[in-house]
Write an enzyme that holds these catalytic residues in place. Sequence first.
Site, PDB file in Angstrom:
ATOM      1  N   ARG A  46     -55.111 -28.330  -9.811  1.00 31.74           N
ATOM      2  CA  ARG A  46     -54.978 -27.104 -10.044  1.00 31.74           C
ATOM      3  C   ARG A  46     -55.976 -27.137 -11.760  1.00 31.74           C
ATOM      4  NH1 ARG A  46     -50.538 -26.682 -11.831  1.00 31.74           N
ATOM      5  NH2 ARG A  46     -50.452 -27.216 -14.210  1.00 31.74           N
ATOM      6  N   TYR A 102     -66.118  -1.715 -16.259  1.00 32.83           N
ATOM      7  CA  TYR A 102     -65.790  -1.348 -15.029  1.00 32.83           C
ATOM      8  C   TYR A 102     -64.624  -1.116 -15.022  1.00 32.83           C
ATOM      9  CZ  TYR A 102     -63.603  -3.735 -10.716  1.00 32.83           C
ATOM     10  OH  TYR A 102     -63.445  -4.038  -9.652  1.00 32.83           O
ATOM     11  N   ASP A 175     -70.718  -9.179 -19.657  1.00 38.10           N
ATOM     12  CA  ASP A 175     -70.575  -9.310 -18.745  1.00 38.10           C
ATOM     13  C   ASP A 175     -72.174  -9.417 -17.637  1.00 38.10           C
ATOM     14  OD1 ASP A 175     -69.817  -8.458 -15.544  1.00 38.10           O
ATOM     15  OD2 ASP A 175     -68.545  -7.515 -15.959  1.00 38.10           O
ATOM     16  N   LYS A 200     -69.867 -10.958  -5.750  1.00 41.67           N
ATOM     17  CA  LYS A 200     -71.031  -9.997  -5.609  1.00 41.67           C
ATOM     18  C   LYS A 200     -72.036 -10.188  -5.848  1.00 41.67           C
ATOM     19  CE  LYS A 200     -68.397  -5.877  -8.080  1.00 41.67           C
ATOM     20  NZ  LYS A 200     -67.707  -7.213  -8.308  1.00 41.67           N
TER      21      LYS A 200
END
Length: 404
Positions: A46, A102, A175, A200
Amino acid sequence: MTGDGTRTVRAGLPEAEAYEPTLPGPVFAAHYHLPGDAVGPYTYGRDANPTWSLLERAISELESPGTDAETVVFSSGMGAISAVLLSQLRQGDAAVLPSDGYQLLPALIERLAGYGVTVRTAPTGEDAQLAALEALGDRTKLLWLETPSNPGLDVCDIRRLAEAAHARGALAAVDNTLATPLGQRPLELGADFAVASGTKALTGHGDVLLGYVTCRDPQLAAQVRAWRKTVGAIPGPMEAWLAHRSLATLQLRVDRQAATALALAETLRDRPEITGLRHPGLPTDPSHRVAARQMRGGRFGCVVSFTLPDKEHAERFLTALRLVDDATSFGGVRSTAERRGRWGGDAVPEGFIRFSVGAEDSDDLIADVLRALDTASGTDAVSGTAPASGTAPASGTASTGADG
């Protein structure tokens, strides 16, 4: 100084080693050999993974070449967005976010309000978030920008807004999903965080969920990394490896898609059934002047948005497309389009279309779009008139969408 193509092909690769692959395969490990004290680069699955490390180095080389910037990768774009907002904001703080960003940002804003954080929102266009910054004053700890905005494709001046945030003691995050690091480098424009969904255009094949945060300040990177460890928003090694593999073609994909997107937008300007056409590369677009100044290499993104007269008209158009998938997300090698209003989270008209241009031949794609528009309008593709036995074009007043 190397060019973008060379950089993307070589980004993050380890030193060549005899009889080893250029890009080592994914490391699947929950734990590592760890004798003695718990120190070293890899202790537990992790915390870190060698496959993540190579990808993080690669993204840093693209977002901020020639610097010591650090990248932290996540299991999704929302994991990356949440990490910045929730690692930096505390009860009593204030933040400014876009009102046209978004569609999951409102859910995060509601969560922040529950934690005692004051949030002001404003549209992306015309640097409207400046007024929100001024209203909150020195209480502001974080300014969040999304430029170009999704799905409205508005653009704001990153440098101007970041300087305004810093003058008030706040950090600035951008972003950068739609632009990609080849189209825009927020850290060079003064931002403290460059954040993106790697799902994306960065990976571009529609087969990976991924997100990342890049910072130049090692303390900020450490805070984001600690958040990732705490909530466990880690990417799988296979996803990280696929993402790194896909980076090699980023420049080829971005350039091809940006050129075709601009050509498509130019073609759609004269269609009478279309309103609200947006693409930052169009000289007539309200965002073009700012976009041309801060976006790199004529890469204005692969997304074109426009509005058809109503929901039914938009659905007929999407059904008639042959080379375009009716799917969400954007930035993939296969073109996609969708009626964005079906999700219910964006302030757009029912006939609003978000179109993501893929890597198909430009002439083929544009011809398919024009044919589908003719079909949706009930007109003959050759004569441009309604066929004698066909249905008349759909009636109704075109909707006016929010520019953001």
